[in-house]
Design an enzyme around this catalytic site. Structure first.
Site, mmCIF file in Angstrom:
data_model
loop_
_atom_site.group_PDB
_atom_site.id
_atom_site.type_symbol
_atom_site.label_atom_id
_atom_site.label_comp_id
_atom_site.label_asym_id
_atom_site.label_seq_id
_atom_site.Cartn_x
_atom_site.Cartn_y
_atom_site.Cartn_z
ATOM 1 N N CYS A 1 51.725 58.783 0.335
ATOM 2 C CA CYS A 1 51.182 58.571 -1.307
ATOM 3 C C CYS A 1 51.629 59.453 -1.955
ATOM 4 C CB CYS A 1 49.584 58.476 -1.139
ATOM 5 S SG CYS A 1 48.788 58.108 -2.708
ATOM 6 N N GLU B 1 47.869 49.797 -3.189
ATOM 7 C CA GLU B 1 47.788 50.175 -4.927
ATOM 8 C C GLU B 1 46.510 49.648 -5.086
ATOM 9 O OE1 GLU B 1 49.776 52.032 -5.967
ATOM 10 O OE2 GLU B 1 51.447 52.138 -4.474
#
Length: 251
Positions: free
Chosen positions: A143, A190
């Site tokens: 991430c 997401e």
């Protein structure tokens, strides 16, 4: 401060007019707070400027997706793109799969367990993800808001995405699509950001490692042995990342 003012304040943090935005890191409250519906919040010009700035930021990071909370903005909006181009392989349409392969561990899965394929630049507002089927895939995931770290995350192989898409001409279009493999992992990752969830919140316990070490555990059985992992992942053989679950089974 309303959302338009906050958006302008964030955009003004760029060191150059067309440069990237700062990406907030784990611990920043923006990554955990409730997000607001994106449609109707920003005028067309400001929305386009925001999306272009997020795209530059994603590309320069580099990453394959960036959600608004990652730049400190509590909006249900993200951009995705993966310019990955496999050598000597036919290009499939992003998100799709041949009908005779849907829902089965077919040749494409065996050849490329992550089913990575190129994803064009797309902008989604107010997305909702529905998990489909009983196939789940274990893979290393990182991430941009937890820079330099990865963990093994189990994701659904197939999902249904309902969202409003911002098109290149700034029109908005409702979409209802299925994604499979790598594109499905991206939209799950997401969309999680919009609920204040980081991928590492979903990680296999004990699999959180510095990204520089993940090459030591490319095979899941190697990760199981060397990191002391437990649970369903211990059933995977070398080269395998996909598991079948019975309806209603949880991990």
């Amino acid at each position: 401060m309303d959302i338009a003012q906050l958006t302008r304040k964030i955009l003004n943090r760029r060191t150059a007019p067309e440069g990237p935005l700062p990406i907030v890191q784990a611990g920043h409250p923006a990554l955990r707070r409730r997000t607001l519906a994106a449609q109707g919040r920003l005028d067309t010009a400001l929305l386009r400027e925001l999306v272009e700035a997020m795209t530059v930021t994603m590309r320069e990071a580099p990453g394959v997706g960036l959600a608004a909370p990652q730049i400190g903005l509590p909006l249900r909006l993200y951009v995705v793109e993966d310019r990955f181009a496999p050598e000597d392989e036919p290009q499939d349409e992003p998100g799709g799969e041949p009908e005779d392969q849907a829902g089965s561990e077919d040749a494409s899965v065996l050849h490329d367990p992550l089913e990575r394929r190129p994803v064009p630049l797309r902008v989604f507002l107010d997305p909702q993800v529905e998990l489909l089927g009983e196939q789940h895939v274990y893979a290393w995931e990182g991430c941009l808001s937890v820079d330099g770290w990865q963990s093994i995350v189990c994701r659904s192989r197939r999902v249904r995405l309902r969202a409003t898409e911002l098109l290149a001409d700034d029109t908005l279009q409702a979409i209802d699509e299925e994604f499979v493999g790598w594109p499905a992992r991206i939209v799950q990752h997401e969309t999680d950001h919009l609920a204040g969830t980081l991928c590492h919140d979903r990680a296999v316990p004990r699999s959180f490692v510095d990204a520089g070490y993940t090459s030591l555990y490319a095979e899941m059985p190697e990760a199981v042995q060397r990191l002391g992992l437990e649970g369903e992942i211990t059933q995977l053989a070398p080269g395998q990342v996909l598991v079948e679950r019975s309806p209603g089974e949880t991990r």
